[in-house]
Design a protein around this motif. Structure first.
Motif, PDB file in Angstrom:
ATOM      1  N   ARG A 458       0.883  -1.147   0.121  1.00 58.19           N
ATOM      2  CA  ARG A 458       0.009  -0.121   0.025  1.00 58.19           C
ATOM      3  C   ARG A 458       0.978   1.137   0.199  1.00 58.19           C
ATOM      4  O   ARG A 458       0.229   2.419  -0.141  1.00 58.19           O
ATOM      5  CB  ARG A 458      -0.811  -0.135   1.151  1.00 58.19           C
ATOM      6  N   GLU A 459       2.256   1.168   0.065  1.00 57.19           N
ATOM      7  CA  GLU A 459       3.186   2.234  -0.209  1.00 57.19           C
ATOM      8  C   GLU A 459       3.008   2.557  -1.495  1.00 57.19           C
ATOM      9  O   GLU A 459       3.272   1.813  -2.253  1.00 57.19           O
ATOM     10  CB  GLU A 459       4.510   1.928   0.455  1.00 57.19           C
ATOM     11  N   ARG A 460       2.859   3.919  -1.914  1.00 55.71           N
ATOM     12  CA  ARG A 460       2.859   4.475  -3.048  1.00 55.71           C
ATOM     13  C   ARG A 460       3.960   4.025  -4.138  1.00 55.71           C
ATOM     14  O   ARG A 460       3.819   3.374  -5.261  1.00 55.71           O
ATOM     15  CB  ARG A 460       2.590   5.676  -3.427  1.00 55.71           C
ATOM     16  N   ASP A 461       5.042   4.253  -3.542  1.00 55.65           N
ATOM     17  CA  ASP A 461       6.507   3.927  -4.178  1.00 55.65           C
ATOM     18  C   ASP A 461       6.531   2.411  -4.568  1.00 55.65           C
ATOM     19  O   ASP A 461       6.881   1.932  -5.732  1.00 55.65           O
ATOM     20  CB  ASP A 461       7.711   4.367  -3.536  1.00 55.65           C
ATOM     21  N   ALA A 464       3.676   1.445  -7.310  1.00 52.32           N
ATOM     22  CA  ALA A 464       4.468   1.722  -8.587  1.00 52.32           C
ATOM     23  C   ALA A 464       5.250   0.805  -9.117  1.00 52.32           C
ATOM     24  O   ALA A 464       5.528   0.574 -10.283  1.00 52.32           O
ATOM     25  CB  ALA A 464       4.896   3.354  -8.549  1.00 52.32           C
ATOM     26  N   ASP A 748       0.172   6.159 -12.687  1.00 54.02           N
ATOM     27  CA  ASP A 748      -0.832   7.318 -12.397  1.00 54.02           C
ATOM     28  C   ASP A 748      -2.377   6.804 -12.116  1.00 54.02           C
ATOM     29  O   ASP A 748      -2.750   7.351 -10.944  1.00 54.02           O
ATOM     30  CB  ASP A 748      -0.721   8.533 -13.431  1.00 54.02           C
ATOM     31  N   ALA A 751      -2.494   5.487  -8.504  1.00 56.72           N
ATOM     32  CA  ALA A 751      -2.721   6.521  -7.510  1.00 56.72           C
ATOM     33  C   ALA A 751      -4.160   7.127  -7.138  1.00 56.72           C
ATOM     34  O   ALA A 751      -4.196   7.748  -6.222  1.00 56.72           O
ATOM     35  CB  ALA A 751      -1.383   7.696  -7.629  1.00 56.72           C
ATOM     36  N   ASP A 753      -8.029   7.477  -6.079  1.00 54.46           N
ATOM     37  CA  ASP A 753      -8.596   6.732  -5.074  1.00 54.46           C
ATOM     38  C   ASP A 753      -9.821   5.657  -5.727  1.00 54.46           C
ATOM     39  O   ASP A 753      -9.919   4.815  -5.113  1.00 54.46           O
ATOM     40  CB  ASP A 753      -9.846   7.945  -4.377  1.00 54.46           C
ATOM     41  N   LEU A 756      -7.659   2.726  -5.454  1.00 56.11           N
ATOM     42  CA  LEU A 756      -6.951   2.507  -3.989  1.00 56.11           C
ATOM     43  C   LEU A 756      -8.022   2.164  -2.755  1.00 56.11           C
ATOM     44  O   LEU A 756      -7.890   1.659  -1.749  1.00 56.11           O
ATOM     45  CB  LEU A 756      -6.249   3.747  -3.582  1.00 56.11           C
TER      46      LEU A 756
END
Length: 771
Positions: A458-461, A464, A748, A751, A753, A756
């Motif tokens: 769940r960490e964005r980096d 990705a 993109d 990211a 909502d 997520l």
């Protein structure tokens, strides 16, 4: 006074946007004459909206207004021009409220209906779960389609008949994944010669199969698994002439239509009946149905020989035997993937809980509770108690895993019962599942599952980076076979049937080459990190000799697809592909309407409404085609008031592709008529040819926004909400006119909502559009 206007306008624009101040004046001045009352123009009613709250409740309406203002289509050319200052105020209000920054309306992440796996997702999931590439999708009925895709939860129902099919498939999969003693034990199969068919008219033997002339005796048998086998043939002969009987033994897979017939054995039979001799061959045979061909190759017949015993040479076959497999069967790939305690066939009842829990965790895409495991083990233990072997009982456990709703459905749990409409972030395992079925149409791999278990996904980096890794994986080909094939409607190409009298050169080889060109081209744009605009305008494509001949490209030899540089830019990009041009034609002629509709719907994201009831078909008789061009006949059709509104733009776009015939070949004439590839858009812009059409498609952000909306629909498995479109619009606007790569767009979109998070059951004002 006039000198104060710029400063007053600047002051107004610095204020917080306000519907009554910024939008109502434009509505009253330029919009309500048409967009009000019981039957508003374009079914867009703007009356009755007088304050911010009412405006928020109809956010989809304002997205349509924004799009029309941005492209200059409203007010229409035949109406008085709107006050530029009022338009500017309204556009500022729209930009803020429909954006994603400060002052924007809150975004609804939406909710996805409990989703059954599509038939392709089911097949890919089994493949990756068990390392078992079975043709499962072909054994399931086609799925219903919603919003252009077969991954939409609202239409993926489960009938009792389909559930029975899943149960039968689960047993078939389990048997293939976990081979039992029947595949490991050696067996003997004997075929009596007199009972076997021959390539001659009859088999005259009583105790032998008789080949009285050059021909073959045939024996078919099923090979349960690939391995080492022993083939024996016991034969005798009616000897005559100077040489003994000679034979050749060959074998070929029954289903094989290509390649030669491998020779196993060649020899001589020197004895005469009633004695016989045995010849044998030992070697590897592949699994499947095989046919042995025992041929008599040196027939001899001399009717006037003085010795009656020397007049006729015949080969006599007593029997043919196949024994095997003789080699021990190594663990299969699926067994190595399946057994938690190793795949050396030493697994015991003690291994079952760990084995089934591990497989269920992968298959169900989340941790398995102890209660669920106990329920899974209960029927397995009952089967063992009833006398089933360990392999049979384990197969039962695997079947139960595969027929469980936890496997057949992708579930996401709503928020707590005390607030069913609340929003919540997806759990790490739900997020892993969304990501894997988006990019691979299959379940998460071990790396993705591990990251979910560790709470890192769940960490964005991290999310990705995983998306980038998965896009480089061969499994990402599903974005071509599943997403692109449905976005571009390529699956329908198999059913297209150009008139064989009008197009005698159209054949299956050409159809296959058309499809492959588009698939390889889209995959190249995706995998090579090219800007997505190259889907529309590119300087390369893929052809083989058959397709190159169709296009008039010289120097291409062979059936293999080859990447070539496109010198005629009309042909470069999807709009010049014969696959799409054929799909958007009628059996006997082109269809500017279908082609224009395809551009509006699939490339620009502005699909026309359905035609009104009772609209007559175009006159396609031979007499009509000879006396009037297609353009003239469509103009007559467009003159009807009910048709003109949609057809003006749709036909103008479609006519630019008229130089491409109904199967995508270039032409300068349509029968007796010279091709006119011009069109005039509602704003007065004049287009000529495919190059102008590409320019229109790529102007502004419409194509990128449309592509992003299609990709997000596929990723979410639901129709987009107005709020989803707001988020995509803001995202694409942020590219500032630059075309992103697929990887950039995917990262993109992840990211947002909408990807997520999810909302609970209670409905919101924002609803999917019926597109």
């Amino acid at each position: 006074m006039r000198s104060l206007l710029p400063s007053l306008l600047a002051t107004a624009l610095a204020q917080e946007p306000d519907f009554a101040r910024d939008v109502l004046p434009l509505l009253r001045d330029s919009c309500l004459d048409c967009h009000a009352g019981a039957e508003p123009a374009a079914s867009l009613a703007l009356d009755g909206i007088t304050d911010e709250a009412q405006a928020r409740a109809s956010s989809g309406t304002w997205r349509r207004v924004r799009d029309k203002l941005e492209c200059g289509e409203m007010p229409p050319p035949d109406a008085p021009a709107a006050d530029a200052r009022l338009v500017e105020r309204a556009q500022r209000w729209l930009a803020v409220r429909l954006g994603t920054g400060p002052g924007s309306w809150p975004l609804d992440p939406g909710r996805v209906t409990l989703r059954r796996l599509s038939r392709f997702e089911y097949a890919f999931s089994v493949r990756d779960l068990l390392d078992l590439p079975l043709p499962l999708a072909e054994k399931l009925p086609p799925d219903e389609v919603g919003y252009g895709f077969d991954t939409i939860g609202d239409v993926l129902s489960l009938s009792p008949l389909l559930l029975e099919k899943y149960a039968a498939l689960a047993e078939e999969i389990a048997a293939a994944a976990l081979p039992g003693a029947e595949l490991r034990a050696s067996a003997m199969r004997r075929f009596e010669g007199e009972a076997l068919p021959t390539t001659l008219h009859e088999n005259y033997g009583d105790d032998f199969g008789v080949l009285f002339a050059q021909g073959s005796i045939l024996a078919e048998f099923e090979v349960p698994r690939a391995g080492e086998y022993l083939v024996r043939a016991r034969m005798s002969g009616d000897q005559a002439g100077p040489d003994p009987c000679r034979f050749v033994l060959t074998m070929k897979a029954v289903a094989s239509e290509r390649g030669g017939t491998p020779e196993l054995l060649r020899g001589e039979v020197a004895c005469e009946r009633p004695t016989a001799e045995t010849h044998e061959w030992r070697g590897r045979i592949e699994a499947g149905r095989q046919r042995l061909d025992l041929a008599f190759v040196n027939d001899y017949y001399q009717a006037d020989a003085t010795d009656p015993g020397q007049r006729d040479r015949n080969l006599l076959v007593d029997w043919i035997e196949v024994e095997g497999p003789l080699d021990p069967m190594p663990p299969t790939a699926s067994e190595r993937r399946f057994y938690a305690c190793g795949a050396d066939h030493a697994h015991t009842r003690a291994c079952l809980p760990a084995t089934l829990k591990r497989i269920a965790t992968r298959a169900w895409r989340r941790p398995v509770s102890e209660l669920e495991l106990a329920r899974l083990l209960a029927p397995v233990d009952a089967a063992l108690a009833a006398g089933d072997t360990l392999v049979e009982a384990t197969r039962l456990g695997l079947s139960l895993i595969l027929v469980s709703p936890n496997f057949l459905y992708r579930s996401e749990i709503d928020a707590l019962p005390d607030d069913p409409s609340a929003q919540r972030p997806l759990s790490a395992h739900e997020l892993a599942s969304r990501l894997s079925y988006f990019l691979w149409s299959s379940l998460p791999d071990e790396r993705l599952t591990t990251l979910a278990e560790q709470g890192l996904l769940r960490e964005r980096d991290v999310l990705a980076d995983e998306a980038r890794r998965m896009l480089r994986d061969p499994r990402a080909h599903s974005l071509i076979s599943q997403f692109a094939a449905q976005w571009l409607q390529l699956r329908s190409l198999a059913a297209v049937a150009p008139d064989p009298q009008a197009f005698p050169d159209f054949d299956e080889a050409l159809r296959d080459a058309m499809r492959l060109e588009t698939e390889l081209f889209v995959e190249a744009v995706f995998r090579e990190g090219r800007p997505l605009r190259e889907l529309v305008d590119a300087d390369f494509t893929f052809v083989n000799e058959r397709l190159a001949l169709h296009y008039g490209i010289a120097g291409i030899v062979g059936s293999a697809m080859q990447r070539v540089r496109v010198t005629d830019r009309s042909r470069g990009g999807l709009l010049g592909h014969a696959s799409l041009l054929t799909l958007t034609s009628n059996p006997t002629r082109t269809s500017p309407v279908k082609r224009g509709k395809f551009v509006l719907e699939r490339l620009l994201g502005t699909p026309p409404p359905p035609p009104p009831p009772g609209v007559g078909a175009l006159d396609d008789t031979a007499q009509a085609a000879a006396t009037a061009t297609l353009r003239e006949r469509l103009a007559q059709h467009r003159s009807k008031a009910d048709c003109a509104g949609c057809h003006v733009k749709m036909d103008a776009l479609g006519f630019t592709l008229e130089h491409f015939g109904p199967t995508g070949g270039w032409r300068d004439r349509d029968g007796p008529h010279v091709i006119d590839d011009g069109g005039t858009l509602p704003d007065g812009a004049v287009l000529h040819g495919a190059s102008d059409l590409k320019r229109v498609v790529l102007e502004g952000d419409s194509f990128t926004r449309c592509f992003a909306e299609q990709l997000l629909t596929f990723a979410l498995g639901r129709g987009l909400l107005d709020d989803d479109r707001r988020a995509v619009h803001a995202l694409v606007t942020g590219y500032r006119g630059k075309s992103p790569s697929l990887e950039k767009l995917v990262v993109d979109l992840l990211a947002l909502d909408a990807f997520l998070r999810r909302r609970g059951e209670a409905p919101r004002a924002s609803a999917p559009e019926g597109r």
